[in-house]
Design a protein around this motif. Structure first.
Motif, PDB file in Angstrom:
ATOM      1  N   LEU A 190      15.591 -49.553  26.360  1.00 26.10           N
ATOM      2  CA  LEU A 190      15.628 -48.141  25.955  1.00 26.10           C
ATOM      3  C   LEU A 190      16.858 -47.825  25.122  1.00 26.10           C
ATOM      4  O   LEU A 190      17.266 -46.680  25.008  1.00 26.10           O
ATOM      5  N   ALA A 201      13.562 -50.398  13.555  1.00 34.98           N
ATOM      6  CA  ALA A 201      12.599 -51.051  14.440  1.00 34.98           C
ATOM      7  C   ALA A 201      11.403 -50.141  14.712  1.00 34.98           C
ATOM      8  O   ALA A 201      11.538 -48.929  14.806  1.00 34.98           O
ATOM      9  N   ILE A 220       6.221 -44.891  26.323  1.00 35.23           N
ATOM     10  CA  ILE A 220       6.010 -44.488  27.715  1.00 35.23           C
ATOM     11  C   ILE A 220       7.126 -43.571  28.159  1.00 35.23           C
ATOM     12  O   ILE A 220       6.897 -42.517  28.758  1.00 35.23           O
ATOM     13  N   HIS A 221       8.343 -43.948  27.832  1.00 35.90           N
ATOM     14  CA  HIS A 221       9.460 -43.154  28.337  1.00 35.90           C
ATOM     15  C   HIS A 221       9.626 -41.843  27.608  1.00 35.90           C
ATOM     16  O   HIS A 221      10.133 -40.888  28.181  1.00 35.90           O
ATOM     17  N   THR A 222       9.189 -41.818  26.351  1.00 34.11           N
ATOM     18  CA  THR A 222       9.207 -40.526  25.667  1.00 34.11           C
ATOM     19  C   THR A 222       8.285 -39.552  26.378  1.00 34.11           C
ATOM     20  O   THR A 222       8.647 -38.396  26.644  1.00 34.11           O
ATOM     21  N   LYS A 232      25.731 -42.542  11.624  1.00 34.06           N
ATOM     22  CA  LYS A 232      24.686 -43.327  12.275  1.00 34.06           C
ATOM     23  C   LYS A 232      23.470 -43.470  11.364  1.00 34.06           C
ATOM     24  O   LYS A 232      23.012 -42.499  10.766  1.00 34.06           O
ATOM     25  N   SER A 252       8.376 -49.211  20.244  1.00 30.31           N
ATOM     26  CA  SER A 252       7.795 -50.124  21.214  1.00 30.31           C
ATOM     27  C   SER A 252       7.036 -49.302  22.258  1.00 30.31           C
ATOM     28  O   SER A 252       7.233 -48.106  22.394  1.00 30.31           O
ATOM     29  N   ILE A 253       6.190 -49.983  22.961  1.00 24.94           N
ATOM     30  CA  ILE A 253       5.347 -49.293  23.935  1.00 24.94           C
ATOM     31  C   ILE A 253       6.202 -48.732  25.073  1.00 24.94           C
ATOM     32  O   ILE A 253       5.916 -47.660  25.598  1.00 24.94           O
ATOM     33  N   ASN A 254       7.277 -49.421  25.393  1.00 26.44           N
ATOM     34  CA  ASN A 254       8.156 -48.912  26.440  1.00 26.44           C
ATOM     35  C   ASN A 254       8.784 -47.584  26.041  1.00 26.44           C
ATOM     36  O   ASN A 254       8.897 -46.665  26.847  1.00 26.44           O
ATOM     37  N   GLU A 255       9.196 -47.534  24.782  1.00 26.02           N
ATOM     38  CA  GLU A 255       9.799 -46.288  24.323  1.00 26.02           C
ATOM     39  C   GLU A 255       8.786 -45.158  24.355  1.00 26.02           C
ATOM     40  O   GLU A 255       9.113 -44.031  24.723  1.00 26.02           O
ATOM     41  N   ARG A 308      18.866 -36.579  24.709  1.00 24.29           N
ATOM     42  CA  ARG A 308      17.504 -36.096  24.908  1.00 24.29           C
ATOM     43  C   ARG A 308      17.206 -35.655  26.327  1.00 24.29           C
ATOM     44  O   ARG A 308      16.395 -34.773  26.546  1.00 24.29           O
ATOM     45  N   LEU A 347       1.288 -41.138  34.737  1.00 17.19           N
ATOM     46  CA  LEU A 347       1.402 -40.461  33.447  1.00 17.19           C
ATOM     47  C   LEU A 347       0.033 -40.089  32.903  1.00 17.19           C
ATOM     48  O   LEU A 347      -0.156 -39.040  32.303  1.00 17.19           O
ATOM     49  N   TYR A 393       5.551 -50.370  37.803  1.00 19.13           N
ATOM     50  CA  TYR A 393       5.404 -49.898  36.436  1.00 19.13           C
ATOM     51  C   TYR A 393       3.984 -49.404  36.190  1.00 19.13           C
ATOM     52  O   TYR A 393       3.754 -48.388  35.543  1.00 19.13           O
ATOM     53  N   ARG A 435       8.133 -34.031  15.504  1.00 16.46           N
ATOM     54  CA  ARG A 435       8.950 -33.894  16.705  1.00 16.46           C
ATOM     55  C   ARG A 435      10.391 -33.495  16.393  1.00 16.46           C
ATOM     56  O   ARG A 435      10.853 -32.463  16.862  1.00 16.46           O
ATOM     57  N   GLN A 488      17.234 -46.287  12.787  1.00 17.40           N
ATOM     58  CA  GLN A 488      16.804 -47.583  13.294  1.00 17.40           C
ATOM     59  C   GLN A 488      15.476 -47.938  12.668  1.00 17.40           C
ATOM     60  O   GLN A 488      14.542 -47.137  12.685  1.00 17.40           O
ATOM     61  N   VAL A 505      22.681 -30.605  21.343  1.00 14.36           N
ATOM     62  CA  VAL A 505      23.372 -31.696  20.670  1.00 14.36           C
ATOM     63  C   VAL A 505      24.138 -31.077  19.510  1.00 14.36           C
ATOM     64  O   VAL A 505      23.549 -30.597  18.556  1.00 14.36           O
ATOM     65  N   ALA A 549       4.488 -57.789  18.328  1.00 12.56           N
ATOM     66  CA  ALA A 549       4.593 -56.637  19.217  1.00 12.56           C
ATOM     67  C   ALA A 549       4.344 -57.042  20.654  1.00 12.56           C
ATOM     68  O   ALA A 549       5.085 -56.663  21.555  1.00 12.56           O
ATOM     69  N   MET A 564      -1.616 -49.687  18.603  1.00 10.90           N
ATOM     70  CA  MET A 564      -0.813 -50.895  18.627  1.00 10.90           C
ATOM     71  C   MET A 564      -1.697 -52.121  18.765  1.00 10.90           C
ATOM     72  O   MET A 564      -1.515 -53.120  18.065  1.00 10.90           O
ATOM     73  N   ILE A 601      16.289 -45.216  22.392  1.00 10.19           N
ATOM     74  CA  ILE A 601      16.110 -43.809  22.741  1.00 10.19           C
ATOM     75  C   ILE A 601      17.482 -43.242  23.051  1.00 10.19           C
ATOM     76  O   ILE A 601      18.181 -43.741  23.932  1.00 10.19           O
ATOM     77  N   GLU A 638       6.349 -56.879  26.976  1.00 13.71           N
ATOM     78  CA  GLU A 638       7.364 -56.584  25.974  1.00 13.71           C
ATOM     79  C   GLU A 638       8.763 -56.702  26.573  1.00 13.71           C
ATOM     80  O   GLU A 638       9.646 -57.324  25.992  1.00 13.71           O
TER      81      GLU A 638
END
Lengths: 235, 808
Positions: free
Chosen positions: A193, B504, B512-514, B499, B507-510, A201, A144, A137, B170, B502, B432, B590, B570, A196, A166
């Motif tokens: 995830l 929430a 990163i993945h974005t 729908k 999060s930092i993971n989101e 996406r 990145l 990770y 965005r 959300q 979409v 967090a 954060m 997302i 997390e």
């Protein structure tokens, strides 16, 4: 150029279309691109991708290229990496980025979602042990941030640590101090995830029509670049 | 005098009832005086009558002038108390309206059940109706509150700026094609469909509307067809719909402004002149391009100016937020000056300046900006709805059943047809696709609002004899959409299981993945060899980073990638939460509380030798503590020393404070990490300072000390010693605490006995039996509040401490 030779009359296109879900036109365009990248060979090597000029400033270039040579992404339950890929494998990898259809049932949506996330997961899980470890990770985050110079490295570590914490807390809840969280499994990956909407996406627009003009320009540019690169290599 | 007037208005909110009572009494008193005065000087009262527009005002005005006339003509005693309402009338009435609006807002939230059924906008309109009714009952003419000037120059900009500044860029950019399609083509379609069919209906015999011409009908259609951002915001914020639908409807309501402006001016122009040639249509199209692109350009220029200015404001933090507001307002006014789209200018300005300004201004200024925007926009919104109600009561109405009902029906029909038809086209291009449910919500969410009313109000009475009827129809349509659609949309959303958003936080993971996804998709597009929108976005981002950020962002921060910025944000939030929760008892949500660093650190990492690691760590930490203490002391000193008109807190420490918080956070993490390495019992990662600090503030923590390692260097922080002259200025309690802490420290430091005693006591308590790790953990929980209390809050814990001797 090339409009004729990429017409969908070749029987193999039907096979590919069934397998990957691309339309004939899309396959034709992608095939042309494949030929162009591989210098009219039947197979594509890493170097061919490495020399794409636009890709050179992408921070996660190596991961992207690796993904194309990863057997796990070929839908064949294989493991490990290969040295060169055929057009079919190229298409299969590309098919992970196909946009979803308009009306999907919930199950279909879930399947597509899992497929796309699996692709991402495989990109992170470089040693194919089913978990993304902290080291892996960290590597992802470092890549990145690799374009942001010196201050990236330390922060990347911190970010990866925070992210890992997390994940651990979301997926494990409470942990005793002597317990050890090995890494993110695929189930946990799905969980973190879930907000997302990956199915909407992670897709790009594959061209249906051959925009010849644009392609010509790009092609000539590309050829020029490739030539220059080739000359440099030879020199 | 002016000051006293405004002062009265300012105090007013606090003593509302008493103030009103006082007012009524005063009026009563003056009213009695009036009867006397009016008899003696009727000419003056008549003159005054023209000025005020409320009954009460007249009385007071007359009374006030009576005082004066009396004073000049007949020699009287010097008036100790005089009343001059006219003097303050305008600001006073404005304050009263604002007060009313705020109180209403407050009131609705006190009755949660009511606001869950009926949207706030409806309630506010009802309140407006009631207020208007009351004014009318009092036999007065209702003031023209929803004046177009007032609306467009004062009430609308805050709402739009708020929307533009917090515009989710965005999703907005990802759906810009769809939004533009709805906003431009959809609005055009609506305008012509409604206008054309209305004209057709008007031509039917028996409706008594045959005098209505085509152009006024089209003008009316263009006014009524635009979806209103204020109404949409008010309703959509309550139903928490998913991001895509929200941005579709809201984006449409923002961007259709340009179309409305052009259509409005076009039809207004030609309804006087008559003939419309194809040339005019071409001009109209050009005009549309100029109005929209010009608006955006004006906004962007001001936005960049604002960003550039904020680069240099690091020494005048207090006026930082002001720059942003003023630049945005000027963008709006400049655009309006050329009849460009002011709304688009504001949106562009807000959206352009935000990323740069946020990086430049201080955290506090940013909070200020956020609060001010939210405050202004919510007050404006409330006022607009109340005024809508008042204006409904006020205005002359010409009710025509045919016209009104046809308007309402046509609006609905055209909206549905427009949305369905356009989606059919759009879906061919969208990745979409929009489902039927989505289409329904987009169509149903097309609320009309005060902009339409104000535009109708602007119409010239002489040019448009049907103005009153138009206004009535507009109001009816607004009421229909806001009440019927606004109230039913929430149950419908639930019913259709659309729908939701959300809640929430990211999060930092989101994050990163974005980022990862962005790069991945760009890469794949490059491999495919065609330039899709990821490619261009990437290009733009790189350009932005390379050139624009460098110019507009001060210092080194422009180099910061988004991910790092997010991480810092954060971290900062956590630090704040940490402080607010009263110290590091638990790590904020967090970064999760139950899992600590040691759970994810690979175990095979060889633990450093305890003896060697300890002093190193301790030294580093000591440095930190020393810094923390020092900065904190200085902070206290600064706070006590000076009141400065231009700065909130002494400036150099404002930023230091952030660093302090971050350091605090790291410190705690460090401690957690340390507990990993420290396996030797008895060697605690506690510097003497910490012990002392803890002891001084929290006697309970005393029991947690086990032993002290001798190799640890001690630092003396003489809080109350004569060397530091600041201590004189400090709060009494703090110096007391410091003194106790110090005296204790001296005793400890001098003899080392205290610590040993502490250890003894520990043994007495039987605490030595605890496993090291656990002890550490418990301590980690305990020591931080102690430190925190000692550092940040000299007050509360001292009282009980005074009478409890912790050393026998």
């Amino acid at each position: 150029m090339g409009a004729l030779q990429s017409l969908p009359d070749e029987p193999e296109y039907r096979d590919l279309s069934e397998k990957t879900g691309f339309s004939f036109e899309q396959i034709g365009i992608l095939h042309k691109r494949f030929k162009q990248l591989s210098h009219n060979e039947d197979t594509l090597r890493r170097d061919d991708l490495n020399t794409i000029p636009d890709l050179s400033c992408n921070p996660i270039r190596t991961q992207i290229i690796e993904a194309f040579f990863d057997k796990r992404n070929f839908h064949q339950n294989g493991e490990g990496t290969v040295q060169e890929i055929s057009f079919e494998e190229f298409l299969v990898v590309m098919s992970h980025f196909r946009p979803p259809a308009l009306d999907m049932t919930e199950e279909q949506r879930e399947i597509i979602r899992r497929e796309k996330l699996r692709f991402l997961f495989n990109m992170h899980d470089t040693d194919n042990d089913g978990t993304i470890t902290l080291e892996e990770y960290r590597h992802v985050v470092e890549e990145l941030l690799s374009r942001s110079g010196a201050l990236g490295k330390e922060t990347a570590k911190g970010i990866a640590d925070a992210a890992m914490l997390e994940v651990a807390s979301i997926s494990m809840g409470h942990m005793e101090p002597d317990e050890f969280y090995e890494g993110i499994t695929f189930e946990h990956f799905l969980k973190i995830l879930k907000d997302i909407e990956i199915e909407t996406r992670m897709n790009i627009r594959f061209l249906n029509m051959d925009t010849t003009n644009l392609c010509k320009k790009i092609n000539s540019q590309q050829d020029h670049y490739l030539q220059v690169n080739g000359e440099q290599k030879i020199a | 005098r002016v000051l006293s007037g405004t002062g009265y208005g300012g105090i007013h909110p606090i003593f509302l009832e008493r103030g009103l009572l006082l007012l009524v009494m005063l009026i009563f008193l003056e009213g009695t005086a009036l009867t006397l005065g009016a008899a003696s000087s009727p000419d003056i009262s008549a003159q005054d009558n023209t000025g005020g527009h409320e009954h009460l005002d007249d009385h007071q005005g007359i009374a006030g002038s009576n005082d004066r006339t009396n004073y000049t003509y007949t020699k009287k005693a010097f008036p100790v108390l005089s009343l001059d309402y006219h003097h303050i009338q305008v600001p006073f009435e404005i304050s009263l309206w604002v007060l009313l609006a705020s109180l209403m807002k407050l009131g609705f939230h006190l009755i949660p059940r009511l606001s869950s059924i009926v949207p706030e906008s409806c309630l506010l309109i009802v309140v407006g109706l009631l207020v208007g009714g009351l004014i009318k009952l009092a036999g007065e003419e209702v003031p023209p509150v929803l004046d177009s000037n007032l609306f467009f120059l004062c009430l609308l900009p805050p709402i739009i700026l708020d929307a533009g500044y917090f515009l989710p860029i965005r999703p907005f950019m990802e759906n810009i094609g769809t939004i533009l399609m709805f906003a431009v083509v959809g609005t055009l379609w609506n305008a012509f469909f409604v206008g054309g069919l209305l004209y057709a209906v008007c031509q039917i015999e028996g409706t008594y509307l045959s005098q209505v011409e085509l152009l006024p009908c089209l003008l009316f259609g263009s006014i009524i067809s635009a979806v209103d951002p204020v109404a949409v915001l008010a309703v959509f914020e309550e139903i928490h719909i998913n991001e895509l639908l929200h941005i579709l409807v809201f984006g449409e309501s923002l961007l259709n402004d340009a179309v409305t402006v052009v259509l409005y001016h076009l039809f207004e122009e030609y309804s006087g002149a008559g003939e419309v040639t194809p040339m005019d249509v071409v001009l109209g199209v050009i005009c549309f391009l100029i109005v929209s692109l010009g608006g955006i350009a004006v906004g962007a220029i001001y936005g960049i100016l604002a960003a550039f200015t904020s680069r240099f404001t690091s020494h005048t933090r207090v006026i930082e937020p002001l720059f942003m507001f003023v630049y945005s307002y000027m963008a709006y006014l400049s655009a309006e000056m050329f009849h460009l789209s002011g709304i688009m200018a504001l949106i562009a300005c807000g959206a352009v300046m935000r990323p740069y300004v946020e990086a430049n201004i201080s955290h506090k200024s940013h909070t200020t900006v956020k609060y001010f925007l939210k405050m202004w926009s919510s007050v404006s919104e409330t006022l607009i709805f109340i005024f809508l109600g008042v204006a409904t009561v006020a205005g002359p109405h010409a009710w025509n059943w045919t016209f009104v009902s046809v308007t309402v029906i046509l609006c609905l029909v055209s909206r549905v047809i427009g949305v369905v038809g356009l989606t059919f086209i759009i879906n061919k291009f969208r990745i979409v696709k929009l489902t039927t449910k989505d289409q329904f919500i987009v169509a149903y969410g097309g609320l009309r609002g005060a902009i339409a009313f104000s535009l109708g109000y602007l119409l010239d009475k002489d040019l448009f004899p049907m103005r009153t009827m138009f206004l009535t129809a507009i109001i009816t349509e607004i009421f229909f959409t806001v009440f019927v659609q606004g109230m039913t949309i929430k149950p419908l959303v639930d019913l259709l299981a659309v729908k939701k958003k959300q809640e929430a936080k990211r999060s930092i993971n989101e994050e990163i993945h974005t980022q990862f996804l962005d790069h991945l998709l760009t890469g794949i597009e490059d491999i495919c060899g065609h330039y899709g929108h990821h490619h261009w976005k990437d290009k733009l981002n790189r350009f932005n980073k390379k050139y624009i950020k460098k110019c507009l962002i001060a210092g080194e921060r422009y180099k910061e990638p988004q991910l790092i910025a997010f991480y810092h944000k954060m971290e900062f939030k956590q630090a704040i939460e940490l402080v607010e929760s009263g110290g590091g008892v638990k790590l904020p949500s967090a970064v999760p509380s139950q899992v600590s660093m040691q759970n994810i650190q690979p175990k095979k990492l060889p633990p450093p030798v305890a003896e060697r690691a300890l002093p190193q760590f301790t030294k580093g930490r000591e440095e930190e503590i020393r810094k923390i203490l020092r900065s904190n002391l200085q902070k206290t000193r600064q706070r006590l020393r000076s009141y400065n008109r231009h700065t909130l807190v002494a400036d150099p420490f404002e930023d230091g404070w952030n660093d302090f918080l971050l350091k605090k956070q790291r410190l705690i993490e460090l401690e957690k990490k340390m507990s990993n390495y420290l396996t030797v019992p008895g060697a605690i990662p506690d510097s003497p300072t910490m012990c002392r600090a803890r002891l001084a503030s929290d006697p309970n923590a005393f029991y947690n000390i086990k032993a002290s390692s001798d190799g640890v260097p001690t630092i003396q922080v003489d809080l109350a010693s004569p060397q530091s002259p600041d201590s004189v200025n400090m709060l009494n309690e703090f110096s007391k605490e410091g003194a106790t802490g110090q005296s204790l420290g001296q005793r400890e430091g001098a003899t080392g006995l205290g610590q040993r005693e502490g250890a003894d006591r520990d043994e007495d308590q039987g605490l030595m039996m605890k496993p090291a790790g656990k002890g550490e953990k418990g301590e980690g929980g305990n020591k931080n509040p102690g430190l925190m209390r000692c550092l940040s809050d000299p007050g509360p814990s001292n009282e009980d401490e005074e009478d409890e001797p912790f050393l026998p």
